[in-house]
Design a protein around this motif. Structure first.
Motif, mmCIF file in Angstrom:
data_model
loop_
_atom_site.group_PDB
_atom_site.id
_atom_site.type_symbol
_atom_site.label_atom_id
_atom_site.label_comp_id
_atom_site.label_asym_id
_atom_site.label_seq_id
_atom_site.Cartn_x
_atom_site.Cartn_y
_atom_site.Cartn_z
ATOM 1 N N ILE A 8 57.256 62.173 87.836
ATOM 2 C CA ILE A 8 56.686 63.505 87.619
ATOM 3 C C ILE A 8 56.840 64.368 88.870
ATOM 4 C CG2 ILE A 8 54.610 64.780 86.958
ATOM 5 C CD1 ILE A 8 53.621 62.159 85.684
ATOM 6 N N PRO A 9 57.789 65.308 88.847
ATOM 7 C CA PRO A 9 57.882 66.242 89.971
ATOM 8 C C PRO A 9 56.712 67.217 89.885
ATOM 9 C CG PRO A 9 59.800 66.409 88.495
ATOM 10 C CD PRO A 9 58.765 65.598 87.800
ATOM 11 N N ALA A 10 56.061 67.449 90.970
ATOM 12 C CA ALA A 10 54.899 68.337 90.928
ATOM 13 C C ALA A 10 54.919 69.306 92.095
ATOM 14 C CB ALA A 10 53.614 67.523 90.952
ATOM 15 N N TYR A 11 54.807 70.569 91.784
ATOM 16 C CA TYR A 11 54.755 71.604 92.808
ATOM 17 C C TYR A 11 53.589 72.525 92.475
ATOM 18 C CZ TYR A 11 56.214 75.645 95.563
ATOM 19 O OH TYR A 11 56.258 76.702 96.421
ATOM 20 N N ASN A 12 52.583 72.509 93.305
ATOM 21 C CA ASN A 12 51.371 73.299 93.085
ATOM 22 C C ASN A 12 50.809 73.109 91.685
ATOM 23 O OD1 ASN A 12 51.779 74.221 95.640
ATOM 24 N ND2 ASN A 12 52.552 76.237 95.027
ATOM 25 N N ASP A 94 57.381 66.674 83.005
ATOM 26 C CA ASP A 94 56.816 67.760 83.796
ATOM 27 C C ASP A 94 55.327 67.511 83.989
ATOM 28 O OD1 ASP A 94 59.234 68.913 83.906
ATOM 29 O OD2 ASP A 94 58.735 70.688 82.700
ATOM 30 N N ALA A 95 54.785 68.078 85.040
ATOM 31 C CA ALA A 95 53.367 67.857 85.327
ATOM 32 C C ALA A 95 52.460 68.708 84.453
ATOM 33 C CB ALA A 95 53.094 68.158 86.796
ATOM 34 N N ASP A 96 53.012 69.706 83.792
ATOM 35 C CA ASP A 96 52.167 70.679 83.098
ATOM 36 C C ASP A 96 51.918 70.336 81.629
ATOM 37 O OD1 ASP A 96 54.663 71.087 82.143
ATOM 38 O OD2 ASP A 96 54.820 73.185 82.737
ATOM 39 N N LEU A 97 52.258 69.112 81.242
ATOM 40 C CA LEU A 97 52.039 68.634 79.872
ATOM 41 C C LEU A 97 52.830 69.401 78.818
ATOM 42 C CD1 LEU A 97 48.272 67.665 79.883
ATOM 43 C CD2 LEU A 97 50.222 66.163 79.629
ATOM 44 N N GLN A 98 53.890 70.059 79.227
ATOM 45 C CA GLN A 98 54.751 70.688 78.230
ATOM 46 C C GLN A 98 55.540 69.622 77.488
ATOM 47 O OE1 GLN A 98 56.607 74.120 80.554
ATOM 48 N NE2 GLN A 98 56.205 74.981 78.534
ATOM 49 N N ASP A 99 55.707 68.500 78.154
ATOM 50 C CA ASP A 99 56.346 67.354 77.518
ATOM 51 C C ASP A 99 55.238 66.401 77.096
ATOM 52 O OD1 ASP A 99 58.635 68.563 78.576
ATOM 53 O OD2 ASP A 99 58.472 67.374 80.405
ATOM 54 N N LEU A 131 62.933 86.381 75.237
ATOM 55 C CA LEU A 131 64.021 86.618 76.185
ATOM 56 C C LEU A 131 64.449 85.297 76.834
ATOM 57 C CD1 LEU A 131 65.715 88.901 77.374
ATOM 58 C CD2 LEU A 131 64.103 89.002 79.279
ATOM 59 N N LYS A 132 63.459 84.462 77.181
ATOM 60 C CA LYS A 132 63.790 83.178 77.794
ATOM 61 C C LYS A 132 64.533 82.283 76.797
ATOM 62 C CE LYS A 132 62.005 79.501 80.686
ATOM 63 N NZ LYS A 132 60.865 78.818 81.267
ATOM 64 N N LYS A 133 64.053 82.319 75.544
ATOM 65 C CA LYS A 133 64.712 81.507 74.522
ATOM 66 C C LYS A 133 66.154 81.966 74.309
ATOM 67 C CE LYS A 133 60.552 81.144 71.904
ATOM 68 N NZ LYS A 133 59.875 81.350 70.652
ATOM 69 N N PRO A 199 52.848 74.759 75.077
ATOM 70 C CA PRO A 199 52.720 75.654 76.235
ATOM 71 C C PRO A 199 52.110 74.906 77.414
ATOM 72 C CG PRO A 199 51.274 76.357 74.434
ATOM 73 C CD PRO A 199 51.976 75.132 73.970
ATOM 74 N N ARG A 200 52.345 75.420 78.595
ATOM 75 C CA ARG A 200 51.794 74.824 79.821
ATOM 76 C C ARG A 200 50.273 74.738 79.734
ATOM 77 N NH1 ARG A 200 51.929 74.724 85.345
ATOM 78 N NH2 ARG A 200 54.158 74.541 85.614
ATOM 79 N N ILE A 201 49.706 73.616 80.176
ATOM 80 C CA ILE A 201 48.273 73.387 79.992
ATOM 81 C C ILE A 201 47.416 74.213 80.948
ATOM 82 C CG2 ILE A 201 48.115 71.361 81.529
ATOM 83 C CD1 ILE A 201 46.464 70.800 78.403
ATOM 84 N N LYS A 206 56.528 77.873 87.592
ATOM 85 C CA LYS A 206 57.132 78.048 88.907
ATOM 86 C C LYS A 206 58.485 78.748 88.792
ATOM 87 C CE LYS A 206 53.666 75.563 90.196
ATOM 88 N NZ LYS A 206 53.180 75.319 88.851
ATOM 89 N N TRP A 207 58.867 79.007 87.566
ATOM 90 C CA TRP A 207 60.167 79.617 87.376
ATOM 91 C C TRP A 207 60.061 81.120 87.336
ATOM 92 C CZ3 TRP A 207 64.123 76.842 88.281
ATOM 93 C CH2 TRP A 207 64.081 75.477 88.013
ATOM 94 N N ASN A 208 61.082 81.765 87.810
ATOM 95 C CA ASN A 208 61.203 83.192 87.579
ATOM 96 C C ASN A 208 62.673 83.409 87.258
ATOM 97 O OD1 ASN A 208 62.637 83.208 90.061
ATOM 98 N ND2 ASN A 208 60.684 83.376 91.136
HETATM 99 N N1 UDP Z 1 58.557 71.873 89.995
HETATM 100 C C1 UDP Z 1 58.913 71.249 91.198
HETATM 101 N N2 UDP Z 1 59.449 72.018 92.202
HETATM 102 C C2 UDP Z 1 59.645 73.368 92.080
HETATM 103 C C3 UDP Z 1 59.307 73.976 90.835
HETATM 104 C C4 UDP Z 1 58.779 73.206 89.826
HETATM 105 O O1 UDP Z 1 58.753 70.053 91.355
HETATM 106 O O2 UDP Z 1 60.122 73.987 93.023
HETATM 107 C C5 UDP Z 1 57.994 71.059 88.900
HETATM 108 C C6 UDP Z 1 56.680 71.570 88.352
HETATM 109 O O3 UDP Z 1 55.590 71.110 89.105
HETATM 110 C C7 UDP Z 1 56.693 71.019 86.932
HETATM 111 C C8 UDP Z 1 58.162 71.036 86.568
HETATM 112 O O4 UDP Z 1 58.871 71.086 87.803
HETATM 113 O O5 UDP Z 1 56.213 69.701 86.886
HETATM 114 C C9 UDP Z 1 58.526 72.199 85.680
HETATM 115 O O6 UDP Z 1 58.134 73.397 86.275
HETATM 116 P P1 UDP Z 1 57.540 74.606 85.437
HETATM 117 O O7 UDP Z 1 56.565 74.097 84.422
HETATM 118 O O8 UDP Z 1 57.022 75.598 86.410
HETATM 119 O O9 UDP Z 1 58.831 75.175 84.722
HETATM 120 P P2 UDP Z 1 58.965 75.663 83.179
HETATM 121 O O10 UDP Z 1 58.365 74.577 82.328
HETATM 122 O O11 UDP Z 1 58.222 76.925 83.097
HETATM 123 O O12 UDP Z 1 60.445 75.808 82.960
#
Ligand code: UDP
Ligand code: MG
Length: 314
Positions: A8-12, A94-99, A131-133, A199-201, A206-208
Motif C-alpha cells: 500500500i503506497p501511502a502519501y498523506n 491504494d490507501a484510500d479504499l478505492q480498491d 472529464l477524468k473518465k 469513491p475515496r473514503i 493526490k492527483w491533479n
Molecule cells: N500516492 C503516493 N505518492 C504520491 C501520490 C499518491 O504514494 O505521490 C498514493 C496515495 O496515497 C494512494 C494512491 O497512491 O494510496 C493513489 O492516490 P490517489 O488516491 O490520490 O489517486 P487517485 O485514486 O485519485 O487516482
C-alpha cells in the motif's frame, strides 16, 4: 502456508488509514489459510501517516513499512513495495479504499488456479468527473494504437501478482516508470476480474491534471518510440509535394516556353530544404529511439516455463 503481501503506497493518508486498517483486518480474519503481510510504503508523507502506521505495527505484527526520504511518487513507491515484499504473491492497493479489499479472495482464487497477474478491471468509477473518465479513455486508445503489446483498459494498479511477476518487475529499474505498461510488458498469464471502483473514503486525491498529463507522457514515451517517427512520416509527404510541384513547374515551363519564375524557384527551394531537415530530424530520432531503448537496460525476455528445476520462485 502461502504468504501474501499487500503493498500500500501511502502519501498523506492519515484520514484514510484507520478505515483501511479496519476493512483489511476484517478481511484477513476471514481468510484463514494464508499468512498476510501488509507492507506500507510511506512516500514521504508530511502528515501523521507514518505515526499511524507505526502505531498499527505496535499491535499488529503483520504490518511492515518502508519509508522514503521524500515524496518520490506512487510509481517509485510501488517499486519499493516490490523490492521489500516477502510474500509468494503481492497485491497492490491504494490507501484510500478505492480498491475494495473484499475483492481479494477472488484475486487469490484465480491465483490458485494458476494465473500470475490477476488484475481488477473497473466497471464503474464513482466519484470521478466525466472529464477524468473521458481523458483516461482517450489515453488508453492512443497508447494502444502506438504499440502491439496489449494494454488493459480501465485497469489501475489494483491487482495480484505472482512471485515470478514480482521478480520480473524488480528487474525493470528505469526511473520514469509507468507500472501499467510494465504489467503488460512482462507478460505471463493474466486474468481479469470486474469490480466497482468506490469513491475515496477520506482525504483528498493526490492527483491533479499536471500529474496526470506527466504520467500520460511518461507512459507513452517510456513504452514506445513511435513519436520519434513523426519526422520520418512528415518527410515523406513533403518530398511528395516537392516532386509533384517540381514536375508541374517543369512541364509548365516547357509547354508554355517560359523561364522558371522567381517565386516558383523559391517554393521549390523551401520544399527541398525543409524536406531534408525533417528527414534528418527523423534519422536522428530513429537513432535516439534505439539509444533510448538500449539505455533502459531491460532484460530481453523472461522464461515462462522450463522443464528442469523450477527456479523462478526464489
Ligand atoms: N500516492 C503516493 N505518492 C504520491 C501520490 C499518491 O504514494 O505521490 C498514493 C496515495 O496515497 C494512494 C494512491 O497512491 O494510496 C493513489 O492516490 P490517489 O488516491 O490520490 O489517486 P487517485 O485514486 O485519485 O487516482
Ligand atoms: Mg484514490
Amino acid at each position: 502456508m502461502k504468504k501474501i503481501t499487500i503493498i500500500i503506497p501511502a502519501y498523506n493518508e492519515e484520514e484514510a488509514l484507520p478505515y483501511l486498517y479496519e476493512r483489511l483486518e476484517k478481511l484477513m480474519k476471514e481468510i484463514q489459510n494464508y499468512e498476510f503481510e501488509v507492507l506500507f510504503v510511506d512516500d514521504g508523507s508530511k502528515d501523521k501517516t507514518l505515526e499511524i502506521i507505526k502505531e498499527m505495527r505496535e499491535y499488529d505484527k503483520r504490518i511492515n513499512y518502508v519509508t522514503f526520504s521524500r515524496n518520490f511518487g506512487k510509481e517509485i513507491a510501488m517499486l519499493a513495495g516490490l523490492d521489500y515484499a516477502t510474500g509468494d504473491a503481492v497485491i497492490f492497493m491504494d490507501a484510500d479504499l478505492q480498491d475494495p479489499p473484499e475483492l481479494i479472495p477472488e484475486l487469490i482464487q484465480y491465483w490458485e488456479q494458476g494465473y500470475d497477474d490477476v488484475y481488477a478491471k473497473r466497471s464503474s468509477r464513482k466519484g470521478e468527473t466525466w472529464l477524468k473518465k473521458f481523458t483516461s479513455k482517450m489515453y488508453y486508445k492512443v497508447l494502444q494504437s502506438l504499440t502491439r503489446i496489449e494494454i488493459q483498459k480501465d485497469t489501475g494498479d489494483f491487482r495480484l501478482l505472482d512471485k515470478r511477476c514480482v521478480n520480473a518487475l524488480r528487474k525493470l529499474r528505469e526511473s520514469q516508470r509507468c507500472s501499467k505498461s510494465m504489467f503488460s510488458w512482462i507478460g505471463y498469464k493474466k486474468k481479469e476480474v470486474m469490480y466497482e471502483r468506490d469513491p475515496r473514503i477520506a482525504g483528498k486525491t493526490k492527483w491533479n491534471y499536471k500529474k496526470l498529463i506527466d504520467l500520460a507522457i511518461d507512459g507513452i514515451t517510456s513504452f514506445t518510440t513511435s513519436p520519434l517517427r513523426i519526422s520520418t512520416y512528415l518527410a515523406i509527404p513533403t518530398f511528395l509535394v516537392l516532386f509533384i510541384y517540381f514536375i508541374y513547374v517543369i512541364v509548365k515551363c516547357i509547354t508554355q516556353n517560359v523561364a522558371i519564375q522567381a517565386f516558383q524557384a523559391t517554393i521549390l527551394l523551401i520544399l527541398f530544404f525543409s524536406g531534408i531537415q525533417i528527414l534528418l530530424f527523423g534519422i536522428v530520432g530513429e537513432y535516439l529511439g534505439r539509444i533510448f531503448n538500449e539505455t533502459k537496460n531491460r532484460p530481453l525476455y523472461f522464461v515462462d516455463e522450463y522443464n528442469g528445476k523450477k527456479e523462478m520462485n526464489e
